[in-house]
Design a protein around this motif. Structure first.
Motif, mmCIF file in Angstrom:
data_model
loop_
_atom_site.group_PDB
_atom_site.id
_atom_site.type_symbol
_atom_site.label_atom_id
_atom_site.label_comp_id
_atom_site.label_asym_id
_atom_site.label_seq_id
_atom_site.Cartn_x
_atom_site.Cartn_y
_atom_site.Cartn_z
ATOM 1 N N VAL A 221 42.700 75.977 78.713
ATOM 2 C CA VAL A 221 43.835 75.057 78.520
ATOM 3 C C VAL A 221 44.737 75.476 77.369
ATOM 4 O O VAL A 221 44.271 75.866 76.299
ATOM 5 N N PHE A 222 46.048 75.372 77.595
ATOM 6 C CA PHE A 222 47.015 75.291 76.494
ATOM 7 C C PHE A 222 47.845 74.022 76.667
ATOM 8 O O PHE A 222 48.479 73.822 77.705
ATOM 9 N N VAL A 223 47.833 73.150 75.662
ATOM 10 C CA VAL A 223 48.812 72.065 75.528
ATOM 11 C C VAL A 223 49.287 72.096 74.081
ATOM 12 O O VAL A 223 48.540 72.518 73.194
ATOM 13 N N PRO A 224 50.546 71.683 73.804
ATOM 14 C CA PRO A 224 51.045 71.755 72.432
ATOM 15 C C PRO A 224 50.317 70.793 71.498
ATOM 16 O O PRO A 224 49.759 69.782 71.934
ATOM 17 N N SER A 225 50.357 71.127 70.222
ATOM 18 C CA SER A 225 49.752 70.320 69.163
ATOM 19 C C SER A 225 50.103 68.843 69.341
ATOM 20 O O SER A 225 51.257 68.495 69.541
ATOM 21 N N GLY A 226 49.083 68.006 69.305
ATOM 22 C CA GLY A 226 49.285 66.561 69.458
ATOM 23 C C GLY A 226 48.841 66.058 70.820
ATOM 24 O O GLY A 226 48.484 64.896 70.974
ATOM 25 N N ALA A 227 48.830 66.942 71.833
ATOM 26 C CA ALA A 227 48.509 66.530 73.206
ATOM 27 C C ALA A 227 47.042 66.762 73.570
ATOM 28 O O ALA A 227 46.578 66.325 74.625
ATOM 29 N N GLY A 228 46.303 67.432 72.687
ATOM 30 C CA GLY A 228 44.923 67.815 72.998
ATOM 31 C C GLY A 228 43.976 66.637 73.202
ATOM 32 O O GLY A 228 43.087 66.695 74.049
ATOM 33 N N ALA A 229 44.202 65.553 72.449
ATOM 34 C CA ALA A 229 43.274 64.415 72.519
ATOM 35 C C ALA A 229 43.301 63.767 73.900
ATOM 36 O O ALA A 229 42.247 63.420 74.452
ATOM 37 N N GLY A 249 40.052 77.302 75.378
ATOM 38 C CA GLY A 249 41.508 77.336 75.257
ATOM 39 C C GLY A 249 41.945 77.962 73.952
ATOM 40 O O GLY A 249 41.123 78.489 73.195
ATOM 41 N N THR A 250 43.246 77.882 73.707
ATOM 42 C CA THR A 250 43.742 78.273 72.389
ATOM 43 C C THR A 250 43.512 77.065 71.464
ATOM 44 O O THR A 250 43.356 75.932 71.939
ATOM 45 N N GLY A 251 43.511 77.312 70.167
ATOM 46 C CA GLY A 251 43.142 76.268 69.203
ATOM 47 C C GLY A 251 44.079 75.071 69.159
ATOM 48 O O GLY A 251 43.780 74.088 68.473
#
Ligand code: VNL
Length: 388
Positions: A221-229, A249-251
């Motif tokens: 998975v990649f989603v932008p910072s803030g969307a991971g939760a 995924g990426t961090g």
């Protein structure tokens, strides 16, 4: 008597006008444009806090000039970013533009940086091509290809042969998908499907159902910072982990800003990235402690580090050029080599992009809190997205 008064009043006026220009010339202005409201406000908050911390630690005078930090909220709308940048260049006559929380915001501003010859320090956005959009762009964040390729090298050596990818449908997501997939195939792995979700307000449910049916060893998975939760929560609710599907995924998905609030579902997730708040170095320990102290216990994430290092690059260039601007200031940013809280860091003079370590990390509980624990290091990683 009257005449004398008149003369001195004129003199005073002239003096004031002169002081005005002298004051302007004695200031080094940084225009920091960030999403301070809306769905990506956490990125703005982290970067602004880091920039203010850098100034508190390093003083507000550099190269003989007083530093003025002008922070503006672009609400993560590209046309707003561009308009603010224009005002900062034309009206405020800033020496440098900085910030840029998302790829479309950076790309909207790049032509203006070129036209006005204003250095533009990208502290967050991470699509590979951004540095090619203007010769005035310098990047202190990271690139998605750097992180994605590292993950595609780790996975097949660790029992993950069949993968489905799920990415936000815009620049960094498409970079992550392409570079992960190509490297996975090169390494003899399989990519069963490549799924793309809308960048704003994504509903992951139908995509996760599809992933369940495909039964891969892991979902990348990649989603932008803030969307991971949100992704993490729906991953657990759909019983993906119980179905034996790992999450990698990426961090960006195990963002330090919100990692602790994700709970047990995040525990054990392996990701690749350039920064963890638990990076084991004296400099990082100092950085994290000072950041938390100045921000009511807020943990710095990779966005904060991009902002902190961006300020370092700007300050050092301002020192070298005695508070310069334009091409001289830009040139003084190129080739900087220093220790960052992330580890060693280098601004490649040719590409103006960041070269740094990429770490493979696993989420673990340390002292009752979830952290990305680095366990393997790829050193001095250049952006694989740059073709010569
Ligand atoms: C981007 C890349 C934005 C990675 C992110 O979070 C991120 C971007 C706001 O380039 O738009 O984690």
């Amino acid at each position: 008597m009257q005449k004398r008064f008149f003369l001195s009043a004129v003199a005073l006026g002239l003096l004031a006008a002169h002081a005005g220009t002298a004051l302007a010339q004695d200031t080094f202005k940084i225009g920091l444009i960030l999403p301070m409201t809306g769905p990506f406000a956490s990125t703005g908050k982290q970067i602004e806090a880091a920039a203010r911390l850098y100034m508190a630690q390093n003083g507000d005078t550099v190269g003989g000039k007083k530093v003025e930090l002008i922070v503006k909220d672009d609400t993560s709308a590209p046309d707003v970013t561009k308009r603010i940048a224009q005002e900062l260049v034309v009206n405020d006559k800033v020496n440098v533009l900085a910030g840029f929380g998302l790829t479309p915001l950076a790309l909207a501003t790049a032509p203006l940086a070129t036209q006005s010859k204003t250095p533009m320090v990208v502290m967050a956005a991470a699509t590979s091509s951004i540095t090619q959009a203007s010769p005035y762009v310098v990047r202190t964040s990271f690139t998605l290809p750097q992180a994605a390729v590292a993950m595609a090298d780790w996975a097949p050596n660790n029992g993950i042969k069949k993968v489905v990818t799920l990415v936000s449908d815009y620049g960094p997501g498409i970079d992550a998908e392409k570079f992960f997939k190509d490297r996975m195939l090169f390494n003899g792995g399989q990519v069963l499907d490549t799924l793309r979700v809308p960048m704003r307000n994504p509903d992951f449910a139908p995509f996760l159902q599809k992933v369940r049916d495909l039964k891969p060893d892991a979902l990348f998975v990649f989603v932008p910072s803030g969307a991971g939760a949100a992704l993490m929560k729906q991953f657990a609710e759909r019983g993906m982990d119980k179905a034996g599907i790992k999450l990698i995924g990426t961090g960006d998905i195990t963002d330090d800003d919100i990692l602790n609030s994700m709970g047990d579902v995040a525990n054990g997730v392996v990701t690749s990235h350039h920064y963890s708040a638990s990076h084991n170095s004296p400099l990082n320990k100092k950085f994290v402690a000072a950041f938390e102290k100045a921000n009511a216990g807020l943990r710095p994430n990779f966005m904060a580090v991009g902002g902190y290092d961006g300020m370092r690059v700007i300050y050092e260039a301002a020192k070298t050029t005695k508070g310069g601007n334009g091409e001289a200031l830009l040139n003084a940013m190129k080739g900087q080599l220093f220790e960052s809280p992330r580890g060693p860091m280098f601004i490649d003079a040719q590409t103006r992009d960041v070269v740094h370590n990429i770490y493979i990390r696993k989420v673990e509980k340390v002292g009752g809190q979830l952290f990305n624990q680095e366990f393997s290091t790829l050193t001095d990683v250049k952006d694989p997205g740059k073709t010569k």
